[in-house]
Write an enzyme that holds these catalytic residues in place. Structure first.
Site, short mmCIF file in Angstrom:
data_model
loop_
_atom_site.label_atom_id
_atom_site.label_comp_id
_atom_site.label_asym_id
_atom_site.label_seq_id
_atom_site.Cartn_x
_atom_site.Cartn_y
_atom_site.Cartn_z
N ARG A 112 0.85 -1.11 0.38
CA ARG A 112 -0.14 0.34 0.17
C ARG A 112 1.04 1.33 0.09
O ARG A 112 2.13 1.27 0.77
CB ARG A 112 -0.63 0.38 1.32
CG ARG A 112 -2.35 -1.24 1.16
CD ARG A 112 -3.13 -0.54 1.91
NE ARG A 112 -3.01 -0.55 3.18
CZ ARG A 112 -3.59 0.07 4.11
NH1 ARG A 112 -4.67 0.63 4.21
NH2 ARG A 112 -3.57 -0.05 5.85
N THR A 116 -0.96 7.26 -1.26
CA THR A 116 -2.87 7.29 -1.83
C THR A 116 -3.40 6.69 -1.19
O THR A 116 -4.66 6.57 -1.63
CB THR A 116 -2.39 7.07 -3.06
OG1 THR A 116 -1.26 5.65 -3.03
CG2 THR A 116 -1.44 8.20 -3.67
N ASP A 207 -1.70 -4.38 11.86
CA ASP A 207 -1.78 -4.61 10.14
C ASP A 207 -1.13 -6.09 10.83
O ASP A 207 -0.42 -6.29 11.66
CB ASP A 207 0.24 -3.76 10.19
CG ASP A 207 0.78 -4.14 8.77
OD1 ASP A 207 0.61 -3.09 8.46
OD2 ASP A 207 0.61 -5.04 9.01
N ASP A 210 2.84 -6.71 10.28
CA ASP A 210 2.83 -6.84 11.64
C ASP A 210 3.45 -8.86 12.54
O ASP A 210 3.80 -8.36 13.32
CB ASP A 210 3.15 -5.31 11.66
CG ASP A 210 3.98 -4.82 10.68
OD1 ASP A 210 4.96 -5.06 10.18
OD2 ASP A 210 3.44 -3.70 11.18
#
Ligand code: URA
Length: 216
Positions: A112, A116, A207, A210
């Site tokens: 990602r 944006t 995440d 992660d």
């Protein structure tokens, strides 16, 4: 005369509300759950999610010999292809392959762009997918950008059907994916409240990559 109802598929959202899925998801949400346990929980949950997503796979009758007699029995027509969206998709992959060991596996690497939130592809390797059912896996359906980009790539190879499997979805991601790919049904363990302003699912679990790999 055209029949719009027949030509426009209605995308379906399947929430797998099995108590074991919900319990394990809660343990994965806990900030104190360490990576090793998170990985284990995700793998166990993916077995349960795969059981649900594979309900509609097509069977045909084959003649077999048991120790007692010959008989006709159902068998999968084709094993599906599984496509993992790197890197977090790999956290779901081993569970899927335990349930469907004959599946062939493709990978699409997308990250990602933090500014944006758009998906940027850095890797793609697929087995032959023409005419097959493809299950695309990624634990988190957040903005839907990565999932929609992955489905674009998969569709270019001409599969017969595509399903999307995730652990957790945001309403925004579900809406975006249904809009971009109305022919693709979604299976998820839960749909959370919303995305925050940096594209994380809330309350979510952080995440997923992660949490799985212990990175920060
Ligand atoms: N990706 C993640 O891993 N977590 C989120 O909350 C959103 C996207």
């Amino acid at each position: 005369m055209t029949n719009d109802t027949a030509s426009t598929p209605t995308p379906r959202l399947h929430i797998v509300d099995h108590p074991l899925v919900q319990h394990k998801l809660t343990q994965m949400r806990r900030v104190e759950t360490p990576s090793a346990h998170f990985r284990e929980l995700l793998s166990e949950t993916s077995l349960l999610l795969t059981y649900e997503i594979s309900r509609e796979l097509d069977l045909h009758e084959v003649e077999i010999q048991t120790p007692l007699t010959t008989t006709s029995a159902p068998e999968l027509i084709d094993h599906p292809v599984v496509v993992s969206i790197l890197r977090a998709g790999n956290g779901l992959l081993d569970g899927v392959l335990k349930v469907i060991p004959g599946a062939r596996v493709g990978f699409v690497g997308l990250y990602r762009d933090h500014d944006t939130l758009e998906a940027v592809e850095y890797y793609c390797k697929f087995p032959p997918m023409e005419g097959r059912t493809v299950i695309v896996v990624d634990p988190m359906l957040a903005t839907g950008n990565s999932a929609a980009a992955a489905l674009d790539r998969v569709k270019a190879d001409g599969p017969a059907a595509i399903r999307f499997l995730c652990l957790l979805a945001a309403p925004e991601g579900v809406a975006a994916l249904h809009k971009a790919h109305p022919d693709v049904d979604i299976w998820t363990g839960a749909v959370d409240e919303c995305l925050n302003d940096v594209g994380y699912i809330v309350p979510g679990l952080g995440d997923a990559g992660d949490r799985i790999y212990g990175t920060t």
